[in-house]
Each structure stands twice: as structure tokens, then as C-alpha cells.
Design a protein around this motif. Structure first.
Motif, PDB file in Angstrom:
ATOM      1  N   ALA A  29     113.806  15.525  -1.182  1.00  0.00           N
ATOM      2  CA  ALA A  29     114.833  15.004  -2.086  1.00  0.00           C
ATOM      3  C   ALA A  29     114.316  13.671  -2.620  1.00  0.00           C
ATOM      4  CB  ALA A  29     116.148  14.808  -1.338  1.00  0.00           C
ATOM      5  N   VAL A  30     114.220  13.549  -3.924  1.00  0.00           N
ATOM      6  CA  VAL A  30     113.527  12.419  -4.532  1.00  0.00           C
ATOM      7  C   VAL A  30     114.477  11.562  -5.362  1.00  0.00           C
ATOM      8  CG1 VAL A  30     111.598  11.723  -5.992  1.00  0.00           C
ATOM      9  CG2 VAL A  30     111.435  13.827  -4.636  1.00  0.00           C
ATOM     10  N   HIS A  31     114.340  10.244  -5.206  1.00  0.00           N
ATOM     11  CA  HIS A  31     115.031   9.274  -6.051  1.00  0.00           C
ATOM     12  C   HIS A  31     113.981   8.358  -6.660  1.00  0.00           C
ATOM     13  CE1 HIS A  31     119.056  10.394  -4.602  1.00  0.00           C
ATOM     14  NE2 HIS A  31     118.467  10.558  -3.433  1.00  0.00           N
ATOM     15  N   HIS A  32     114.324   7.765  -7.789  1.00  0.00           N
ATOM     16  CA  HIS A  32     113.353   6.959  -8.522  1.00  0.00           C
ATOM     17  C   HIS A  32     113.956   5.625  -8.933  1.00  0.00           C
ATOM     18  CE1 HIS A  32     111.371   5.976 -12.576  1.00  0.00           C
ATOM     19  NE2 HIS A  32     110.580   5.533 -11.623  1.00  0.00           N
ATOM     20  N   ALA A  33     113.175   4.566  -8.748  1.00  0.00           N
ATOM     21  CA  ALA A  33     113.536   3.242  -9.255  1.00  0.00           C
ATOM     22  C   ALA A  33     112.369   2.734 -10.092  1.00  0.00           C
ATOM     23  CB  ALA A  33     113.800   2.276  -8.101  1.00  0.00           C
ATOM     24  N   ASP A  34     112.676   2.092 -11.235  1.00  0.00           N
ATOM     25  CA  ASP A  34     111.617   1.689 -12.148  1.00  0.00           C
ATOM     26  C   ASP A  34     111.296   0.200 -12.105  1.00  0.00           C
ATOM     27  OD1 ASP A  34     113.846   0.656 -13.373  1.00  0.00           O
ATOM     28  OD2 ASP A  34     113.660   1.845 -15.217  1.00  0.00           O
ATOM     29  N   SER A  35     111.795  -0.505 -11.102  1.00  0.00           N
ATOM     30  CA  SER A  35     111.466  -1.923 -10.928  1.00  0.00           C
ATOM     31  C   SER A  35     111.570  -2.286  -9.451  1.00  0.00           C
ATOM     32  CB  SER A  35     112.417  -2.803 -11.754  1.00  0.00           C
ATOM     33  OG  SER A  35     113.734  -2.774 -11.196  1.00  0.00           O
ATOM     34  N   GLY A  36     111.017  -3.438  -9.098  1.00  0.00           N
ATOM     35  CA  GLY A  36     111.074  -3.869  -7.715  1.00  0.00           C
ATOM     36  C   GLY A  36     112.486  -4.129  -7.237  1.00  0.00           C
ATOM     37  N   MET A  37     113.284  -4.816  -8.064  1.00  0.00           N
ATOM     38  CA  MET A  37     114.652  -5.125  -7.667  1.00  0.00           C
ATOM     39  C   MET A  37     115.476  -3.852  -7.517  1.00  0.00           C
ATOM     40  SD  MET A  37     116.648  -7.380  -6.643  1.00  0.00           S
ATOM     41  CE  MET A  37     115.677  -8.843  -7.057  1.00  0.00           C
ATOM     42  N   ALA A  38     115.330  -2.923  -8.479  1.00  0.00           N
ATOM     43  CA  ALA A  38     116.062  -1.659  -8.386  1.00  0.00           C
ATOM     44  C   ALA A  38     115.638  -0.895  -7.135  1.00  0.00           C
ATOM     45  CB  ALA A  38     115.827  -0.814  -9.633  1.00  0.00           C
ATOM     46  N   GLY A  39     114.353  -0.954  -6.803  1.00  0.00           N
ATOM     47  CA  GLY A  39     113.870  -0.275  -5.618  1.00  0.00           C
ATOM     48  C   GLY A  39     114.446  -0.854  -4.341  1.00  0.00           C
ATOM     49  N   LEU A  40     114.512  -2.175  -4.258  1.00  0.00           N
ATOM     50  CA  LEU A  40     115.085  -2.814  -3.082  1.00  0.00           C
ATOM     51  C   LEU A  40     116.560  -2.456  -2.931  1.00  0.00           C
ATOM     52  CD1 LEU A  40     113.415  -6.328  -3.404  1.00  0.00           C
ATOM     53  CD2 LEU A  40     113.025  -4.685  -1.557  1.00  0.00           C
ATOM     54  N   MET A  41     117.286  -2.437  -4.051  1.00  0.00           N
ATOM     55  CA  MET A  41     118.706  -2.099  -3.998  1.00  0.00           C
ATOM     56  C   MET A  41     118.914  -0.648  -3.582  1.00  0.00           C
ATOM     57  SD  MET A  41     120.045  -4.130  -7.409  1.00  0.00           S
ATOM     58  CE  MET A  41     121.706  -3.468  -7.239  1.00  0.00           C
ATOM     59  N   GLN A  42     118.115   0.266  -4.145  1.00  0.00           N
ATOM     60  CA  GLN A  42     118.266   1.672  -3.779  1.00  0.00           C
ATOM     61  C   GLN A  42     117.871   1.916  -2.331  1.00  0.00           C
ATOM     62  OE1 GLN A  42     117.129   4.890  -6.337  1.00  0.00           O
ATOM     63  NE2 GLN A  42     117.102   3.609  -8.158  1.00  0.00           N
ATOM     64  N   ALA A  43     116.838   1.218  -1.874  1.00  0.00           N
ATOM     65  CA  ALA A  43     116.416   1.390  -0.481  1.00  0.00           C
ATOM     66  C   ALA A  43     117.524   0.975   0.474  1.00  0.00           C
ATOM     67  CB  ALA A  43     115.149   0.568  -0.219  1.00  0.00           C
ATOM     68  N   ARG A  44     118.228  -0.089   0.127  1.00  0.00           N
ATOM     69  CA  ARG A  44     119.320  -0.558   0.988  1.00  0.00           C
ATOM     70  C   ARG A  44     120.515   0.386   0.942  1.00  0.00           C
ATOM     71  NH1 ARG A  44     120.382  -6.806   0.804  1.00  0.00           N
ATOM     72  NH2 ARG A  44     118.305  -6.595   1.715  1.00  0.00           N
ATOM     73  N   GLU A  45     120.807   0.914  -0.249  1.00  0.00           N
ATOM     74  CA  GLU A  45     121.993   1.766  -0.403  1.00  0.00           C
ATOM     75  C   GLU A  45     121.755   3.189   0.097  1.00  0.00           C
ATOM     76  OE1 GLU A  45     122.699   1.510  -4.545  1.00  0.00           O
ATOM     77  OE2 GLU A  45     123.449  -0.560  -4.497  1.00  0.00           O
ATOM     78  N   GLN A  46     120.555   3.726  -0.131  1.00  0.00           N
ATOM     79  CA  GLN A  46     120.303   5.137   0.142  1.00  0.00           C
ATOM     80  C   GLN A  46     119.605   5.388   1.470  1.00  0.00           C
ATOM     81  OE1 GLN A  46     118.031   6.299  -3.284  1.00  0.00           O
ATOM     82  NE2 GLN A  46     119.723   5.966  -4.705  1.00  0.00           N
ATOM     83  N   GLU A  47     118.982   4.349   2.040  1.00  0.00           N
ATOM     84  CA  GLU A  47     118.254   4.477   3.309  1.00  0.00           C
ATOM     85  C   GLU A  47     117.300   5.682   3.284  1.00  0.00           C
ATOM     86  OE1 GLU A  47     121.013   4.520   6.524  1.00  0.00           O
ATOM     87  OE2 GLU A  47     121.610   2.427   6.232  1.00  0.00           O
ATOM     88  N   PRO A  48     116.284   5.639   2.428  1.00  0.00           N
ATOM     89  CA  PRO A  48     115.352   6.765   2.335  1.00  0.00           C
ATOM     90  C   PRO A  48     114.523   6.904   3.614  1.00  0.00           C
ATOM     91  CG  PRO A  48     114.503   4.878   1.131  1.00  0.00           C
ATOM     92  CD  PRO A  48     115.905   4.523   1.542  1.00  0.00           C
ATOM     93  N   ASP A  49     113.915   8.066   3.757  1.00  0.00           N
ATOM     94  CA  ASP A  49     113.049   8.310   4.909  1.00  0.00           C
ATOM     95  C   ASP A  49     111.643   7.779   4.682  1.00  0.00           C
ATOM     96  OD1 ASP A  49     114.902   9.890   6.600  1.00  0.00           O
ATOM     97  OD2 ASP A  49     114.856  11.250   4.882  1.00  0.00           O
ATOM     98  N   LEU A  50     111.275   7.573   3.422  1.00  0.00           N
ATOM     99  CA  LEU A  50     109.941   7.056   3.101  1.00  0.00           C
ATOM    100  C   LEU A  50     109.955   6.521   1.680  1.00  0.00           C
ATOM    101  CD1 LEU A  50     106.523   8.469   4.029  1.00  0.00           C
ATOM    102  CD2 LEU A  50     106.994   8.162   1.585  1.00  0.00           C
ATOM    103  N   ILE A  51     109.119   5.518   1.427  1.00  0.00           N
ATOM    104  CA  ILE A  51     109.009   4.916   0.104  1.00  0.00           C
ATOM    105  C   ILE A  51     107.582   5.057  -0.402  1.00  0.00           C
ATOM    106  CG2 ILE A  51     109.040   2.729  -1.169  1.00  0.00           C
ATOM    107  CD1 ILE A  51     111.373   1.869   0.592  1.00  0.00           C
ATOM    108  N   LEU A  52     107.452   5.520  -1.654  1.00  0.00           N
ATOM    109  CA  LEU A  52     106.183   5.496  -2.375  1.00  0.00           C
ATOM    110  C   LEU A  52     106.261   4.336  -3.352  1.00  0.00           C
ATOM    111  CD1 LEU A  52     105.581   9.273  -3.179  1.00  0.00           C
ATOM    112  CD2 LEU A  52     104.594   7.928  -1.318  1.00  0.00           C
ATOM    113  N   LEU A  53     105.349   3.393  -3.237  1.00  0.00           N
ATOM    114  CA  LEU A  53     105.471   2.129  -3.966  1.00  0.00           C
ATOM    115  C   LEU A  53     104.247   1.850  -4.822  1.00  0.00           C
ATOM    116  CD1 LEU A  53     106.833  -0.669  -4.454  1.00  0.00           C
ATOM    117  CD2 LEU A  53     105.656  -1.445  -2.371  1.00  0.00           C
ATOM    118  N   ASP A  54     104.476   1.685  -6.134  1.00  0.00           N
ATOM    119  CA  ASP A  54     103.430   1.226  -7.043  1.00  0.00           C
ATOM    120  C   ASP A  54     103.394  -0.302  -7.012  1.00  0.00           C
ATOM    121  OD1 ASP A  54     101.477   1.500  -9.209  1.00  0.00           O
ATOM    122  OD2 ASP A  54     103.049   0.612 -10.451  1.00  0.00           O
ATOM    123  N   LEU A  55     102.208  -0.882  -7.179  1.00  0.00           N
ATOM    124  CA  LEU A  55     102.108  -2.342  -7.128  1.00  0.00           C
ATOM    125  C   LEU A  55     102.420  -3.011  -8.457  1.00  0.00           C
ATOM    126  CD1 LEU A  55      98.969  -3.062  -4.915  1.00  0.00           C
ATOM    127  CD2 LEU A  55     101.365  -2.986  -4.247  1.00  0.00           C
ATOM    128  N   GLY A  56     102.088  -2.349  -9.563  1.00  0.00           N
ATOM    129  CA  GLY A  56     102.246  -2.984 -10.871  1.00  0.00           C
ATOM    130  C   GLY A  56     103.619  -2.806 -11.448  1.00  0.00           C
TER     131      GLY A  56
END
Length: 224
Positions: A29-56
């Protein structure tokens, strides 16, 4: 059993879309965030099992996401990066990333790395409760030392659980590579040594100075 939840933090829509399709084909089951801040917020709200993170990322560097995530989370983080320098890899692992893949990479390798991290997070194959100092709780993905909580990453906890199978026994780097990365780490990789340095630093912070023993040129052991 619910599908493992993967959060992709990637600003390039085409790359995110390809990753999403591939992961969904493999049952995630996949969710997507297009910025660092959005990713941090989604990680806190959704509690994913794993994160794939781009650096740029457009708002701040992905390494900042790793740092902020590790302040209060043990979720496995696999970094996807075009930066292939030793210094960058050392920095990412020191900050708390669990693994990284250099772009371009094969889909099969990414899926294998994801499954490895998820098994490690679940404690699969890593043994049961280890009583002693430090005390490891695989089912809860926790560790403590004399009552003080230790915020180990999933990879760091996985290494300790392997070493704890036989306290006092020296585990060769090749054995740790096989147990934790299924042999994916290339010969000469310093990934294990960097994770061990992080483990030692966290143990020193709580006064545990002699827990891990290094046998130069061979491997590591937990003192019996």
C-alpha cells in the motif's frame, strides 16, 4: 493480513508514479509526499512501515528528513540517491538511514531491500527476547540499558539481535551481511562498521562503554 504501507518522499512526479506502480504490483500500500515537510507530516499521521526517501527535495535536503525522523521514530528508511560518494553514504548512515540505493537501480533489488527491512522490523529470524544489559525487545522494536530507552534504528537493533544470539561469540562481517542484508552489501563496504559506530555512540550516551567488543579484521561481539 494488511498490506505493508510504504511512504515515498519524492518530488519528481514521474519517478514517484513508477515507484508506486511497481510497489503496488508487489502488494504494498503506497502513499506519496512531494516535499520533506509533507513527508514528515504524513509519516507522523500514517505511521508507515517503511519510507523510501529521495534526497533532492524542494524545501530541504532529504538528509534533514532522516535527522528529524530519527528524533522520535524507528521506521526503516531507505534512501534513493544519485550521490555516490563515500562521504555521502557515511553521512546518511550516521544520521540514521537504514539503507541506500544509488540511482539508477534495478526494481528487483529495491523490492529485495524493502522485504529485508520489513523482516528486520518485525524481528523475523532474529531471535526472541534477550535479557541482559542492554535489554532487547524485538517484538516491540525497543531496547533499553538499565531502564533508559535507547533509540536504535531498525538496522542497529537488528545487528544487536544477531550479536545477542550467542553473547561473547565474534560474528564476522560476512555473517552480519548475510543475516541482515542477505549478502547484498558489496565486498569492502563500510556499512556495518558505520552502524556499529552509531550503536557504540548511543550506548556511550547512557554509560554503557564496554558492551560491544571489536576483533580487528574479523568482526564484532557482545561481551558475555
Amino acid at each position: 493480513m494488511p498490506s505493508p504501507r510504504i511512504l515515498i518522499i519524492e518530488d519528481a512526479a514521474d519517478i514517484a508514479r513508477l515507484l508506486t506502480l511497481d510497489l503496488e504490483d508487489h502488494g504494498f500500500a503506497v502513499h506519496h509526499a512531494d516535499s520533506g515537510m509533507a513527508g514528515l507530516m504524513q509519516a507522523r499521521e500514517q505511521e508507515p512501515d517503511l519510507i523510501l526517501l529521495d534526497l533532492g527535495l524542494p524545501d530541504f535536503d532529504g538528509s534533514d528528513v532522516v535527522s528529524r525522523m530519527r528524533a522520535d521514530s524507528r521506521v526503516p528508511i531507505i534512501v534513493l540517491t544519485a550521490r555516490d560518494t563515500v562521504e555521502e553514504k557515511i553521512r546518511l548512515l550516521t544520521l540514521g538511514a537504514d539503507d541506500y540505493l544509488v540511482k539508477p537501480f534495478h526494481s528487483e533489488e529495491l523490492i529485495a531491500r524493502i522485504h529485508t527491512q520489513l523482516r528486520r522490523r518485525a524481528g523475523g529470524g532474529l531471535g526472541g527476547l534477550t535479557v541482559g544489559e542492554p535489554t532487547l525487545f524485538p517484538a516491540q522494536r525497543r531496547a533499553s540499558y538499565k531502564g533508559t530507552e535507547l533509540l536504535f534504528s531498525p538496522t542497529e537493533l537488528g545487528i544487536l539481535l544477531v550479536l545477542a544470539r550467542q553473547r561473547g561469540r565474534v560474528y564476522r562481517r560476512e555473517e552480519l551481511n548475510q543475516a541482515l542484508w542477505e549478502g547484498w552489501l558489496p565486498e569492502g563496504s563500510h556499512v556495518i562498521d558505520l552502524h556499529m559506530a552509531n550503536i557504540r555512540a548511543k550506548l556511550r550516551e547512557v554509560g554503557a562503554y564496554q558492551v560491544v567488543r571489536t576483533v580487528r579484521g574479523i568482526g564484532y561481539a557482545l561481551r558475555g
